[in-house]
Design an enzyme around this catalytic site. Structure first.
Site, PDB file in Angstrom:
ATOM      1  N   ARG A   1       0.839  -1.208   0.000  1.00  9.83           N
ATOM      2  CA  ARG A   1       0.000   0.000   0.000  1.00  9.83           C
ATOM      3  C   ARG A   1       0.867   1.248   0.000  1.00  9.83           C
ATOM      4  O   ARG A   1       0.464   2.306  -0.479  1.00  9.83           O
ATOM      5  CB  ARG A   1      -0.954   0.006   1.204  1.00  9.83           C
ATOM      6  CG  ARG A   1      -1.815   1.275   1.295  1.00  9.83           C
ATOM      7  CD  ARG A   1      -3.010   1.088   2.202  1.00  9.83           C
ATOM      8  NE  ARG A   1      -2.637   0.812   3.585  1.00  9.83           N
ATOM      9  CZ  ARG A   1      -2.350   1.749   4.487  1.00  9.83           C
ATOM     10  NH1 ARG A   1      -2.346   3.036   4.140  1.00  9.83           N
ATOM     11  NH2 ARG A   1      -2.048   1.410   5.732  1.00  9.83           N
TER      12      ARG A   1
ATOM     13  N   TYR B   1     -14.672  16.648 -17.222  1.00 12.51           N
ATOM     14  CA  TYR B   1     -15.112  15.260 -17.123  1.00 12.51           C
ATOM     15  C   TYR B   1     -16.155  15.173 -16.007  1.00 12.51           C
ATOM     16  O   TYR B   1     -16.002  15.801 -14.946  1.00 12.51           O
ATOM     17  CB  TYR B   1     -13.910  14.368 -16.823  1.00 12.51           C
ATOM     18  CG  TYR B   1     -14.254  12.999 -16.300  1.00 12.51           C
ATOM     19  CD1 TYR B   1     -15.023  12.109 -17.055  1.00 12.51           C
ATOM     20  CD2 TYR B   1     -13.830  12.591 -15.041  1.00 12.51           C
ATOM     21  CE1 TYR B   1     -15.348  10.861 -16.565  1.00 12.51           C
ATOM     22  CE2 TYR B   1     -14.148  11.345 -14.544  1.00 12.51           C
ATOM     23  CZ  TYR B   1     -14.911  10.487 -15.307  1.00 12.51           C
ATOM     24  OH  TYR B   1     -15.229   9.248 -14.814  1.00 12.51           O
TER      25      TYR B   1
ATOM     26  N   ASP C   1      -5.168  18.154 -15.776  1.00 16.06           N
ATOM     27  CA  ASP C   1      -5.509  16.801 -16.196  1.00 16.06           C
ATOM     28  C   ASP C   1      -4.966  16.631 -17.615  1.00 16.06           C
ATOM     29  O   ASP C   1      -5.465  17.248 -18.555  1.00 16.06           O
ATOM     30  CB  ASP C   1      -7.033  16.632 -16.160  1.00 16.06           C
ATOM     31  CG  ASP C   1      -7.483  15.226 -16.534  1.00 16.06           C
ATOM     32  OD1 ASP C   1      -6.691  14.485 -17.148  1.00 16.06           O
ATOM     33  OD2 ASP C   1      -8.627  14.870 -16.230  1.00 16.06           O
TER      34      ASP C   1
ATOM     35  N   LYS D   1      -6.707   5.295 -19.608  1.00 13.63           N
ATOM     36  CA  LYS D   1      -6.964   5.701 -20.984  1.00 13.63           C
ATOM     37  C   LYS D   1      -5.752   5.450 -21.882  1.00 13.63           C
ATOM     38  O   LYS D   1      -5.331   4.323 -22.072  1.00 13.63           O
ATOM     39  CB  LYS D   1      -7.400   7.166 -20.993  1.00 13.63           C
ATOM     40  CG  LYS D   1      -8.464   7.542 -19.959  1.00 13.63           C
ATOM     41  CD  LYS D   1      -9.726   6.707 -20.039  1.00 13.63           C
ATOM     42  CE  LYS D   1     -10.882   7.281 -19.226  1.00 13.63           C
ATOM     43  NZ  LYS D   1     -10.670   7.353 -17.774  1.00 13.63           N
TER      44      LYS D   1
END
Length: 413
Positions: free
Chosen positions: A62, A126, A200, A225
């Protein structure tokens, strides 16, 4: 751990392929999948030192993992490729690989902002980002102002009226209208107010656009993406140039949120990135031809693609991007019914949300990716019921056009 520095590549194609190597003693050709939750210490002292941060090494996946760390280094090397810092030395970036782009956005905001701080961002975003800013951040006492970031006067006025703004968040090109923001101009304006800027860079990728060259403080991607490129894993990454902040506050927030990626998804991401430059060239070339074809079709009212000379941000896009990219949108004259007819008739292009995969993806933003927005908010952002979003793939462009032609025929007008 291998500490020998990698060469400073002359071309981004080489950097995408050779940007990271295996840290393990067996020198695996491909980065291995380190499928382990925890790591063994050679001694009690070593464990204590690693937790104290005085000795490098892995503790718990983690916190960090060799496979995810390799993906972080690779993406950082591409965002910094060919760039120098203020001291004319190669730009150094710190990346944190997350389980999703939303996770990366969460780490950014919750590590940087406090109760009472405010954010300034695009009107068109978005859908998930818009809801995060409009719904989730206010629960932590953080307000967001939405405006047109292409209007520098409006940005300046907002900063004067709201001195609590601590972050300007840019999405360029925007989803799904492909509007572009002048990154350098925003960064220069933000600097006069002492405000951080994030961007972004999902649509463009570091191959087409390197925001750190224009002065941004943070970059994040949905690695799901184009960076992955094959639709095989969800992921996100946050990058920053303030190494002290990224290694302390941002890393601590990242660990506490538990939004880390995993070794298998990082492995898929690394292998996808190896072909990123090739894919982005083909994506862009195909999208340019598709946009030009759609622009002449009688059933299409408008095409939003910054590669077209008629797009209002065409010149700006050409100035800050190597190519316009793969994503476009177009508005059908027949509205919602025409959109449903068109999508239902597709034979090769894929009916799916998301974007950035090697195949062409087509979706209806108003009822899919942006359905969570209120109708009036969608219309304000330019998302009409007849709008179709298209992530143009790397298939033969003739086959893409043939599918569009038959899908737009017979009753779509």
């Amino acid at each position: 751990m291998n500490t020998e520095p990698l060469p400073r590549f002359e071309d981004v194609y080489s950097a995408a392929i050779h940007g990271v190597s295996d840290e393990g003693s067996l020198h695996s050709h491909a980065i291995p999948i380190y499928a382990t939750s925890t790591f063994v210490f050679d001694s009690a002292e070593q464990g204590m030192n690693r937790f104290a941060g005085s000795e490098p090494g892995y503790i718990y996946s983690r916190f960090a993992n060799p496979t995810t760390a390799a993906a972080e280094r690779l993406i950082a090397s591409l965002e910094a490729f060919g760039l120098n810092d203020a001291h004319s030395s190669p730009l150094q970036l710190k990346a944190l690989l997350h389980a999703s782009g939303q996770g990366a956005l969460s780490t950014l905001c919750f590590s940087l902002l406090n109760n009472g701080d405010q954010v300034l961002t695009n009107t068109a975003l978005y859908g998930g980002t818009h809801e995060f800013f409009a719904y989730l951040l206010p629960k932590s006492g953080i307000q967001t102002h939405f405006t047109d970031l292409s209007d520098l006067h409006a940005v300046d006025q907002a900063l004067k009226q709201h001195p609590a703004i601590k972050l300007i968040h840019i999405e360029t090109p925007t989803n799904p209208l492909m509007g572009c923001t002048d990154i350098e101009a925003i960064c220069k304006l933000a600097a006069t107010y002492g405000i951080k800027v994030s961007i972004d860079n999902t649509f463009a990728t570091p191959y087409l656009q390197q925001p750190f060259a224009f002065g941004v403080d943070f970059v994040y991607h949905s690695t799901t993406k184009f960076l992955n490129g094959h639709g095989t894993a969800i992921g996100g990454v946050l990058l920053g140039k303030d190494l002290d902040f990224m290694n302390t506050t941002a890393t601590k927030t990242f660990k506490l949120l538990g939004a880390n990626s995993n070794a298998f998804d990082a492995f898929l991401l690394i292998n996808g990135i190896k072909t990123l430059p090739l894919r982005m060239q083909r994506h862009s070339a195909n999208a340019q031809q598709v946009a030009a074809w759609l622009d002449e079709h009688p059933a299409v009212a408008k095409v939003n693609y910054n590669g077209l000379s008629t797009h209002p941000d065409h010149a700006l896009s050409a100035r800050q991007m190597r190519a316009p990219g793969a994503v476009l949108s177009f508005e059908l004259k027949g509205g919602l019914e025409a959109g449903k007819h068109f999508i239902n008739r597709l034979r090769m292009c894929t009916r799916a949300v998301s974007l950035g995969t090697v195949d062409t993806l087509i979706s209806h933003p108003a009822s899919m990716s942006h359905a969570i927005m209120k109708p009036e908010e969608r219309l304000k952002a330019g998302i009409t019921d007849g709008l179709i979003r298209m992530s143009v793939g790397i298939e033969a462009v003739e086959d893409i056009l043939a599918d569009l032609k038959q899908a737009l025929s017979d009753g779509s007008r």
